[in-house]
Design an enzyme around this catalytic site. Structure first.
Site, mmCIF file in Angstrom:
data_model
loop_
_atom_site.group_PDB
_atom_site.id
_atom_site.type_symbol
_atom_site.label_atom_id
_atom_site.label_comp_id
_atom_site.label_asym_id
_atom_site.label_seq_id
_atom_site.Cartn_x
_atom_site.Cartn_y
_atom_site.Cartn_z
ATOM 1 N N LYS B 51 0.811 -1.226 0.000
ATOM 2 C CA LYS B 51 0.000 0.000 0.000
ATOM 3 C C LYS B 51 0.841 1.272 0.000
ATOM 4 O O LYS B 51 0.417 2.308 -0.519
ATOM 5 C CB LYS B 51 -0.917 0.009 1.224
ATOM 6 C CG LYS B 51 -2.026 -1.028 1.183
ATOM 7 C CD LYS B 51 -3.140 -0.579 0.264
ATOM 8 C CE LYS B 51 -4.319 -1.547 0.310
ATOM 9 N NZ LYS B 51 -5.351 -1.158 -0.668
ATOM 10 N N SER B 76 -8.938 1.433 8.114
ATOM 11 C CA SER B 76 -8.530 0.909 9.413
ATOM 12 C C SER B 76 -7.392 -0.081 9.225
ATOM 13 O O SER B 76 -6.972 -0.743 10.155
ATOM 14 C CB SER B 76 -9.713 0.217 10.087
ATOM 15 O OG SER B 76 -10.198 -0.815 9.241
ATOM 16 N N GLU B 203 -8.849 -14.200 -5.060
ATOM 17 C CA GLU B 203 -9.757 -13.644 -4.054
ATOM 18 C C GLU B 203 -10.139 -14.731 -3.054
ATOM 19 O O GLU B 203 -10.100 -15.917 -3.377
ATOM 20 C CB GLU B 203 -11.049 -13.147 -4.727
ATOM 21 C CG GLU B 203 -10.858 -11.950 -5.633
ATOM 22 C CD GLU B 203 -12.190 -11.399 -6.146
ATOM 23 O OE1 GLU B 203 -12.409 -10.199 -6.007
ATOM 24 O OE2 GLU B 203 -13.003 -12.186 -6.683
ATOM 25 N N GLY B 207 -15.290 -13.657 -0.939
ATOM 26 C CA GLY B 207 -15.191 -12.266 -1.397
ATOM 27 C C GLY B 207 -14.817 -12.184 -2.861
ATOM 28 O O GLY B 207 -13.891 -11.482 -3.239
ATOM 29 N N ASP B 209 -16.023 -10.744 -5.516
ATOM 30 C CA ASP B 209 -16.714 -9.720 -6.288
ATOM 31 C C ASP B 209 -16.058 -9.456 -7.642
ATOM 32 O O ASP B 209 -16.749 -9.237 -8.641
ATOM 33 C CB ASP B 209 -16.811 -8.406 -5.491
ATOM 34 C CG ASP B 209 -15.459 -7.931 -4.993
ATOM 35 O OD1 ASP B 209 -14.796 -8.697 -4.257
ATOM 36 O OD2 ASP B 209 -15.039 -6.816 -5.342
ATOM 37 N N SER B 303 1.551 -9.872 -0.518
ATOM 38 C CA SER B 303 1.288 -8.434 -0.548
ATOM 39 C C SER B 303 1.398 -7.703 0.787
ATOM 40 O O SER B 303 1.544 -6.483 0.789
ATOM 41 C CB SER B 303 -0.086 -8.184 -1.162
ATOM 42 O OG SER B 303 -1.074 -8.870 -0.431
#
Lengths: 318, 318
Positions: B51, B76, B203, B207, B209, B303
């Site tokens: 990130k 968060s 995924e 989850g 999507d 990651s």
């Protein structure tokens, strides 16, 4: 004694075989210690510890026929796996003598690397006699010692050679001390390349045989240490390693088991690294304030990461 | 859409600031998968996850005065720490909106990096409205989104740029998918540099999507997923990320929570790396045999590694 040339020669043998482990930084670590800290992550080495460097370095110096006959080692720990991996890569065959009460997982790991494990009863059998008998029976196996050999010390010192290649201007180098091979090779490289560097070894409080030996000016034997740092349970320094270390090592600091656990937690939380207790001891000395490193460029060897999840969670007690 | 040039530009901004994380190998992993596997250890990135690359990349494109006014982000998790670190490095000031029930340790970590944490009640308050009000009240703060921004996607893609720099001939690239920014940037870099490479996202089963959205040809919203992979709990792909991913991503595979835990254990035991569940999901797909990689050169992005010891030990249940 070994020289910088020996370490360079070992590095040439290890080229493309040993991992060039990363040197990691942390702003948090710098802030907490007031120093500029460079962690050499040998837990990311093959076999999970610096031991691979020494084992491969030594076995690769054996003559072709000796290598073909095979090698033998005594170890229930990181050295066993290191010898197993190195001999496999070099087309040799390793026999590892382990106490019968070694955790099955460690035996399996060693077998998984292609070695043969021979067990003995550590209370009733003499492992040296057993090893000698086995070596003879099999037509002469070369013994791969965990530290008492010039090619092993030189090989282990390549970790510091790489560290200095990335951070040439170190002021202080902190190295975990068990039998003394890693620090012997490291001090040889460091003092030759950077004469002003201070080389400090770190032992567990209960296992300070090298500290006492340096103070006495001769090798001192202590009771088998009780410490969580199972890679640092040597009860007397090696003859060869002590010869090097009494000349080149500036000081030995000690750390408590809780200080080691705190360093393991720091490495997990902040560095995302798994370190075994022995592997975290040098960093522990720094984090616990046992060493004044303010303003210095510090190299710290995180020497190994072979600790099971169950044991890790038990030690970190959360 | 972003291009390879955008990823290169982001890499230039990140030069000397983001860690160039190591690419790690394991013979055991190769043997188990029948592939040649290269792990890009983004858990060793600043802030413990990829990130940072996106946050720094984006904030560094802000004009001087905007940067001085400060930035705001909702998170968060890993994005919060990434924005906190990046804004500190860039002389900006970060305000992070977090649900009031965020674990105190995460708030502390974010504050520790110099950010201001503003909490809200996730059941009664609208965080977008709150963020907008706050931004206005403070004279206009720039929002740093976790993935929905070209400079964020491009920054995140620099992880793959580095991986391909070290392993140019990848056949397959496996990337964890949450909001889709990491894989969007990664696929952009990978398909441009190595057109034949297959890019597969991973995924959690609950989850999926992005998988559903790719199958439907449009963004599909699912119920908030229940999974241990808290970094992959997106309920709908981003608009921008989906635009990229529907063109460049070859497939999405899913993994179960137990498969993720097994991959975390493998990373701990064999690689000495701490991975959080989301961080281990791409490797999990490979280890669980969800992807046939036999004979292929495979890149896998690990990651992130932000998981506390207590939670880690609870998940690994030993």
């Amino acid at each position: 004694m070994i020289t910088l040339d020996d370490v360079h020669a070992a590095a040439a043998r290890l080229e493309g075989v040993a991992h060039r482990t990363p040197v990691l930084r942390s702003r948090t670590l710098d802030a907490r210690t007031g120093a500029s800290v460079h962690l050499k992550a040998e837990c990311l080495q093959r076999g999970g510890a610096f031991k691979f460097r020494g084992a491969y370095s030594m076995i690769s110096t054996l003559a072709e026929d000796a290598r073909r006959r095979g090698v033998v080692a005594y170890s229930s720990g990181n050295h066993a796996q290191a010898v197993a991996i190195a001999s496999g890569l070099l087309g040799s065959h390793a026999t590892i003598l382990m106490p019968a009460d070694t955790p099955p997982a460690k035996m399996e790991a060693t077998r998984g690397y292609g070695a043969e494990v021979v067990t003995y009863d550590r209370y009733t059998q003499d492992r040296e006699a057993l090893g000698a008998a086995l070596a003879e029976e099999r037509g002469g196996l070369a013994l791969v010692p965990p530290y008492e050999h010039p090619a092993v010390m030189a090989g282990q010192g390549t970790a510091t050679l790489e560290l200095l290649d990335e951070v040439p201007d170190l002021d202080l180098l902190l190295v975990p001390v068990g039998g003394g091979g890693l620090i012997a090779g490291s001090a040889t490289a460091a003092k030759a390349l950077r004469p002003g560097v201070r080389v400090v070894g770190v032992e567990p409080e209960a296992g300070d045989d090298t500290r006492r030996s340096l103070a006495a000016g001769e090798r001192v034997r202590i009771e088998t240490p009780r410490t969580i740092a199972d890679g640092q349970q040597a009860d007397i320094p090696g003859r060869l390693t002590f010869e090097v270390n009494r000349r080149l090592v500036d000081a030995i600091e000690v750390v408590s088991d809780p200080e080691i656990v705190a360093a393991m937690a720091f490495l997990f939380d902040r560095m995302k690294l798994v370190a075994e207790p022995s592997g975290a001891s040098a960093l522990a000395a720094l984090l616990a304030g046992r060493i004044d490193a303010g303003g210095a460029r510090v190299g710290v060897i995180v020497s190994g990461g072979n600790v099971g999840v169950a044991r890790f969670c038990e030690l970190l007690g959360r």
